[in-house]
Scaffold this motif. Structure first.
Motif, PDB file in Angstrom:
ATOM      1  N   THR A  48      -9.172   7.347  -3.940  1.00  0.00           N
ATOM      2  CA  THR A  48      -9.737   8.584  -4.479  1.00  0.00           C
ATOM      3  C   THR A  48     -10.888   9.062  -3.608  1.00  0.00           C
ATOM      4  O   THR A  48     -11.837   8.319  -3.363  1.00  0.00           O
ATOM      5  CB  THR A  48     -10.241   8.367  -5.920  1.00  0.00           C
ATOM      6  OG1 THR A  48      -9.159   7.896  -6.713  1.00  0.00           O
ATOM      7  CG2 THR A  48     -10.792   9.650  -6.515  1.00  0.00           C
ATOM      8  N   SER A  69      -4.017  10.781  -5.470  1.00  0.00           N
ATOM      9  CA  SER A  69      -4.919   9.804  -6.069  1.00  0.00           C
ATOM     10  C   SER A  69      -5.571  10.411  -7.306  1.00  0.00           C
ATOM     11  O   SER A  69      -5.374  11.570  -7.620  1.00  0.00           O
ATOM     12  CB  SER A  69      -5.972   9.378  -5.045  1.00  0.00           C
ATOM     13  OG  SER A  69      -6.684  10.506  -4.584  1.00  0.00           O
ATOM     14  N   ASN A 122       0.805  -1.200   0.000  1.00  0.00           N
ATOM     15  CA  ASN A 122       0.000   0.000   0.000  1.00  0.00           C
ATOM     16  C   ASN A 122       0.848   1.265   0.000  1.00  0.00           C
ATOM     17  O   ASN A 122       0.354   2.330  -0.307  1.00  0.00           O
ATOM     18  CB  ASN A 122      -0.947   0.012   1.198  1.00  0.00           C
ATOM     19  CG  ASN A 122      -2.000  -1.054   1.085  1.00  0.00           C
ATOM     20  OD1 ASN A 122      -2.269  -1.552   0.003  1.00  0.00           O
ATOM     21  ND2 ASN A 122      -2.589  -1.423   2.190  1.00  0.00           N
ATOM     22  N   TYR A 137       2.465   3.867  -3.710  1.00  0.00           N
ATOM     23  CA  TYR A 137       2.141   5.193  -4.216  1.00  0.00           C
ATOM     24  C   TYR A 137       2.007   6.208  -3.091  1.00  0.00           C
ATOM     25  O   TYR A 137       1.364   7.223  -3.235  1.00  0.00           O
ATOM     26  CB  TYR A 137       0.830   5.155  -5.023  1.00  0.00           C
ATOM     27  CG  TYR A 137       1.026   4.681  -6.421  1.00  0.00           C
ATOM     28  CD1 TYR A 137       1.574   5.510  -7.376  1.00  0.00           C
ATOM     29  CD2 TYR A 137       0.686   3.393  -6.791  1.00  0.00           C
ATOM     30  CE1 TYR A 137       1.764   5.082  -8.676  1.00  0.00           C
ATOM     31  CE2 TYR A 137       0.876   2.956  -8.085  1.00  0.00           C
ATOM     32  CZ  TYR A 137       1.410   3.817  -9.017  1.00  0.00           C
ATOM     33  OH  TYR A 137       1.595   3.394 -10.300  1.00  0.00           O
ATOM     34  N   LYS A 138       2.639   5.942  -1.960  1.00  0.00           N
ATOM     35  CA  LYS A 138       2.550   6.850  -0.826  1.00  0.00           C
ATOM     36  C   LYS A 138       3.059   8.223  -1.255  1.00  0.00           C
ATOM     37  O   LYS A 138       4.133   8.352  -1.834  1.00  0.00           O
ATOM     38  CB  LYS A 138       3.387   6.311   0.333  1.00  0.00           C
ATOM     39  CG  LYS A 138       3.160   7.055   1.614  1.00  0.00           C
ATOM     40  CD  LYS A 138       3.890   6.365   2.747  1.00  0.00           C
ATOM     41  CE  LYS A 138       3.541   7.049   4.042  1.00  0.00           C
ATOM     42  NZ  LYS A 138       4.117   6.381   5.179  1.00  0.00           N
ATOM     43  N   THR A 157       1.777  10.000  -3.566  1.00  0.00           N
ATOM     44  CA  THR A 157       1.305  10.291  -4.910  1.00  0.00           C
ATOM     45  C   THR A 157      -0.178  10.636  -4.833  1.00  0.00           C
ATOM     46  O   THR A 157      -0.942   9.907  -4.222  1.00  0.00           O
ATOM     47  CB  THR A 157       1.491   9.069  -5.833  1.00  0.00           C
ATOM     48  OG1 THR A 157       2.859   8.707  -5.822  1.00  0.00           O
ATOM     49  CG2 THR A 157       1.051   9.374  -7.244  1.00  0.00           C
ATOM     50  N   GLN A 194      -4.367   2.684  -5.512  1.00  0.00           N
ATOM     51  CA  GLN A 194      -4.319   4.140  -5.623  1.00  0.00           C
ATOM     52  C   GLN A 194      -5.683   4.695  -6.016  1.00  0.00           C
ATOM     53  O   GLN A 194      -6.147   5.689  -5.469  1.00  0.00           O
ATOM     54  CB  GLN A 194      -3.265   4.553  -6.647  1.00  0.00           C
ATOM     55  CG  GLN A 194      -3.130   6.058  -6.807  1.00  0.00           C
ATOM     56  CD  GLN A 194      -2.213   6.444  -7.950  1.00  0.00           C
ATOM     57  OE1 GLN A 194      -2.013   5.655  -8.870  1.00  0.00           O
ATOM     58  NE2 GLN A 194      -1.664   7.631  -7.900  1.00  0.00           N
ATOM     59  N   ARG A 234      -1.789   0.347  -8.662  1.00  0.00           N
ATOM     60  CA  ARG A 234      -2.623   1.330  -9.368  1.00  0.00           C
ATOM     61  C   ARG A 234      -4.081   1.230  -8.919  1.00  0.00           C
ATOM     62  O   ARG A 234      -4.755   2.250  -8.737  1.00  0.00           O
ATOM     63  CB  ARG A 234      -2.545   1.116 -10.887  1.00  0.00           C
ATOM     64  CG  ARG A 234      -1.211   1.427 -11.519  1.00  0.00           C
ATOM     65  CD  ARG A 234      -1.054   2.892 -11.892  1.00  0.00           C
ATOM     66  NE  ARG A 234      -2.132   3.423 -12.701  1.00  0.00           N
ATOM     67  CZ  ARG A 234      -2.144   3.483 -14.032  1.00  0.00           C
ATOM     68  NH1 ARG A 234      -1.109   3.029 -14.716  1.00  0.00           N
ATOM     69  NH2 ARG A 234      -3.166   3.997 -14.669  1.00  0.00           N
TER      70      ARG A 234
END
Length: 101
Positions: A51, A10, A2, A5-6, A8, A47, A44
């Motif tokens: 959202t 959403s 998890n 994409y810390k 990054t 991520q 992905r």
């Protein structure tokens, strides 16, 4: 996983449906079959799940994608176990055929 994409941002709600459609297309083809791709595409999807303002139908679609990735991973793991069993069986058969000294 998890943390992939810390930091990054959403997806935006306005672009999420297009992103989900893209993920569905890729994962219905070859994307879920490669070990590298499983890791990448799962990140992905995770991520996209982060959202803000995710609609229930979007959440359901993304969950199905995670399930698809997990299924492919389980099938690959099981097929490796079967291959190992076949090789072990062949080795056992060869060992039984060897004459005792």
């Amino acid at each position: 996983m998890n943390d992939f994409y810390k930091g990054t941002p959403s997806y935006s709600v306005g672009h999420l449906d297009a992103a989900i459609e893209h993920l569905e297309q890729v994962l219905s083809l070859e994307g879920a079959n490669s070990l590298f791709s499983q890791t990448y595409w799962r990140a992905r999807v995770v991520q996209a799940l982060a959202t803000p303002g995710l609609a229930p139908c979007q959440y359901a679609r993304l969950q199905r994608l995670l399930e698809r990735i997990a299924e492919v991973r389980a099938m690959r793991k099981n097929s490796r176990g079967c291959e190992r069993s076949i090789h072990e069986s062949r080795a056992d058969t060869r060992a039984r055929r060897l004459p005792s000294a």
